[in-house]
Design an enzyme around this catalytic site. Structure first.
Site, PDB file in Angstrom:
ATOM      1  N   GLU A 155       0.838  -1.209   0.000  1.00  0.00           N
ATOM      2  CA  GLU A 155       0.000   0.000   0.000  1.00  0.00           C
ATOM      3  C   GLU A 155       0.874   1.260   0.000  1.00  0.00           C
ATOM      4  O   GLU A 155       0.858   2.063   0.927  1.00  0.00           O
ATOM      5  CB  GLU A 155      -0.967  -0.013   1.186  1.00  0.00           C
ATOM      6  CG  GLU A 155      -1.966  -1.155   1.113  1.00  0.00           C
ATOM      7  CD  GLU A 155      -3.047  -1.101   2.169  1.00  0.00           C
ATOM      8  OE1 GLU A 155      -4.157  -1.592   1.909  1.00  0.00           O
ATOM      9  OE2 GLU A 155      -2.783  -0.580   3.276  1.00  0.00           O
ATOM     10  N   GLU A 254      -6.328  -6.792  -1.880  1.00  0.00           N
ATOM     11  CA  GLU A 254      -6.882  -7.015  -0.547  1.00  0.00           C
ATOM     12  C   GLU A 254      -8.356  -6.649  -0.546  1.00  0.00           C
ATOM     13  O   GLU A 254      -8.742  -5.605  -1.087  1.00  0.00           O
ATOM     14  CB  GLU A 254      -6.185  -6.145   0.508  1.00  0.00           C
ATOM     15  CG  GLU A 254      -4.750  -6.488   0.805  1.00  0.00           C
ATOM     16  CD  GLU A 254      -4.198  -5.626   1.939  1.00  0.00           C
ATOM     17  OE1 GLU A 254      -5.011  -5.121   2.757  1.00  0.00           O
ATOM     18  OE2 GLU A 254      -2.974  -5.454   2.008  1.00  0.00           O
TER      19      GLU A 254
END
Length: 352
Positions: A155, A254
């Protein structure tokens, strides 16, 4: 024959990398079970959807899951998610027929848009040494574990290895650090696909526009309704536009959804309110969870360059018992119910 086109940027002198259109990759039906080695030490008993006692990994495999995503930390405070544990667990997973997707955090702990801490043993070194450290560490991981997918950073909306690799404050250094991880991967694997991972869809256009000089294969997006909006149609539209604009395969790196808003230990759960859900279409119920993942899978398959999805926290049952305050904040989003029985959502991981 493959043709590679390199365009020289006039303003920065960078190479803009574009890749040819290739045959679409095998669809990835994945789970992230990074904490399972720790959880398994408590010897929990798992059950399949028929209520039969069964091995945890066998349940995953029998339901069509073909890839396992694992985080790896440089020098964590315990052995969990460290190199040795991840290497050993990867070998076990490969023996069960799973492909391995490694998420290199380049940190000793969690890395995400709000936290990208330099590993303790890399603190205070020169930037040149930091680049070497990224290369050497990535080389070791890729060479010794041989994953099918390598995610450079986790991320990395704001960059990684802060403050050195902050994407807005130190963009050139961010790029050089990213190049180091990519170069080490390419030098040590002819087959591993490289993933660049962004959390959410807001500002993703800007972010991936900064990636045009990076040699990577797959765009990865996190998508949780609690943080990233409640429109699955917007997610699909963004996936399509990003993959077409950059000529890349794309996946949902995710995602997760609750099967209940109840809890099974005293550790505060991350999702526990109706306003964190997509209502009325996807309630916090067994069927709501199943329908959500069915939609995610369908969405990923409908996008031209979509190649899969990964469910985060599949294993996060309340493994320390009902009184624990330091265990699972996710047991209501795991793929097993409060009796450790496989939930119907697992049936949606089968790829038709």
């Amino acid at each position: 024959m493959l043709f590679f086109f390199v365009v020289i940027s006039c303003d920065k002198g960078d190479e803009t990398i574009t890749t040819p259109e290739n045959t679409k990759s095998e669809f990835i039906s994945a789970v992230d079970i990074s904490r399972y080695p720790e959880i398994s030490r408590s010897n929990p008993i798992f059950y399949d959807q028929e209520g039969n006692r069964s091995d945890f990994l066998n349940i995953l495999k029998e339901n069509g899951i073909n890839t396992v995503r694992l985080r790896i930390w440089v020098n964590p405070s315990t052995e969990h998610s460290g190199f040795d544990e991840v290497k050993q667990f990867s070998q076990t997973l490969k023996s069960h027929g799973f492909k391995i997707w490694l998420t290199l955090h380049y940190s000793d702990t969690w890395a995400d848009p709000g936290q990208q801490n330099v590993p303790s043993e890399w603190e205070g070194i020169s930037f040149a040494s930091l680049k070497d450290s990224v290369y050497n560490y990535t080389e070791k991981v890729v060479h010794e574990i041989s994953p099918s997918y390598v995610q450079i950073g986790n991320e990395i909306n704001t960059g990684f290895l802060h403050p050195y690799g902050h994407i807005t404050n130190n963009y050139q250094q961010f790029k050089e650090l990213l190049h180091s991880g990519v170069a080490a991967t390419r030098a040590n694997s002819d087959t591993a696909k490289i993933i660049i991972h962004f959390a959410g869809i807001e500002n993703s256009d800007w972010f991936f526009n900064q990636m045009t000089t990076i040699d990577y294969d797959i765009i990865g997006l996190s998508y949780y309704p609690i943080w990233h909006g409640k429109s699955l149609e917007s997610l699909k539209t963004k996936m399509r536009s990003l993959s077409e604009a950059h000529d890349k395969e794309i996946l949902i790196a995710e995602t997760a959804y609750p099967f209940t808003l109840d809890w099974n230990d005293w550790t505060n759960n991350i999702v526990g309110l109706d306003d964190q859900l997509i209502l009325p279409d996807y309630p916090a119920s067994v069927e709501g969870q199943r329908h959500f993942i069915k939609k995610i899978k369908t969405l990923a398959k409908e996008v031209k360059n979509g190649i899969g999805f990964c469910y985060w926290g599949a294993e996060l049952i309340a493994w320390k018992g009902s009184q624990a305050t330091d265990a699972s904040p996710w047991e209501n989003q795991a793929l097993f119910d409060f009796q450790n029985k496989a939930l119907p959502v697992l049936g949606e991981f089968e790829i038709e």
